[in-house]
Design an enzyme around this catalytic site. Structure first.
Site, short mmCIF file in Angstrom:
data_model
loop_
_atom_site.label_atom_id
_atom_site.label_comp_id
_atom_site.label_asym_id
_atom_site.label_seq_id
_atom_site.Cartn_x
_atom_site.Cartn_y
_atom_site.Cartn_z
N TYR A 155 3.60 8.79 1.75
CA TYR A 155 3.07 8.19 2.97
C TYR A 155 4.19 7.85 3.95
CZ TYR A 155 -1.00 7.74 -0.11
OH TYR A 155 -2.02 7.98 -0.99
N ILE A 191 -7.87 9.91 -1.88
CA ILE A 191 -7.20 11.21 -1.86
C ILE A 191 -6.64 11.42 -3.26
CG2 ILE A 191 -5.07 10.18 -0.93
CD1 ILE A 191 -4.58 12.94 0.48
N ALA A 192 -6.86 12.61 -3.80
CA ALA A 192 -6.38 12.89 -5.14
C ALA A 192 -6.20 14.39 -5.34
CB ALA A 192 -7.35 12.34 -6.19
N ASN A 227 2.37 2.15 -7.10
CA ASN A 227 2.33 3.60 -6.92
C ASN A 227 3.41 4.05 -5.94
OD1 ASN A 227 1.73 6.30 -6.63
ND2 ASN A 227 -0.48 5.99 -6.44
N GLU A 230 -4.98 2.11 1.73
CA GLU A 230 -4.47 1.15 0.75
C GLU A 230 -3.91 1.95 -0.42
OE1 GLU A 230 -7.65 -1.03 2.97
OE2 GLU A 230 -7.79 0.77 1.73
#
Length: 150
Positions: free
Chosen positions: A120, A74-75, A113, A108
């Site tokens: 999350y 995801i970005a 980060n 993961e």
């Protein structure tokens, strides 16, 4: 995420823009070939993009296998970070996973980060373990995070 942004299924034509985001976001990006394979041949994969003014600005890859789902990547394009686009896309992905019958979702994330981990956690994920030396570029550990969808 405001109404300038639209979430939709990724199409073959999106791969160049998705790959650009991949290159700008990760030290070990997926190849274009991997993205084509995921989109066109992996029966478990679902890929979503966020579009703004007909330009892809974010994407999310998801595998749903029976009652387990996993975020593969995801970005958000760097020019659009901090606008809650990632949060909106991840929330949409959680709902899609649930609709597809998944009971839990995992991902993961690099142990360093903290920004992603914070997002999350905000969305209900909990730390579930460590994958030692998971990232090949610098041997950094990955934190495995889970959320129950039921």
């Amino acid at each position: 995420m405001d109404n300038r942004f639209k979430i939709r299924k990724m199409q073959r034509e999106d791969i160049d823009e998705v790959y650009e985001i991949e290159l700008l976001s990760f030290s070990t990006p997926w190849s274009k070939e991997s993205l084509y394979y995921e989109l066109e041949q992996n029966l478990f994969a679902k890929y979503l993009v966020v579009e703004c003014e007909e330009k892809v600005i974010a994407y999310c890859g998801l595998w749903v296998i029976m009652d387990d789902a996993q975020i593969t990547n995801i970005a958000v394009h760097p020019d659009f970070r901090g606008m809650k686009i990632g949060e909106g896309l991840l929330t949409f992905s959680l709902q899609l996973s649930k609709e597809m019958g998944a009971k839990r979702l995992s991902l993961e994330v690099r142990v360093s980060n903290h920004i992603a981990q914070s997002l999350y956690t905000k969305l209900g994920f909990e730390a579930g373990g460590i994958r030692k030396r998971y990232y090949t570029d610098n041997q950094e550990d990955a934190l495995v995070m889970w959320v129950n969808l039921g």
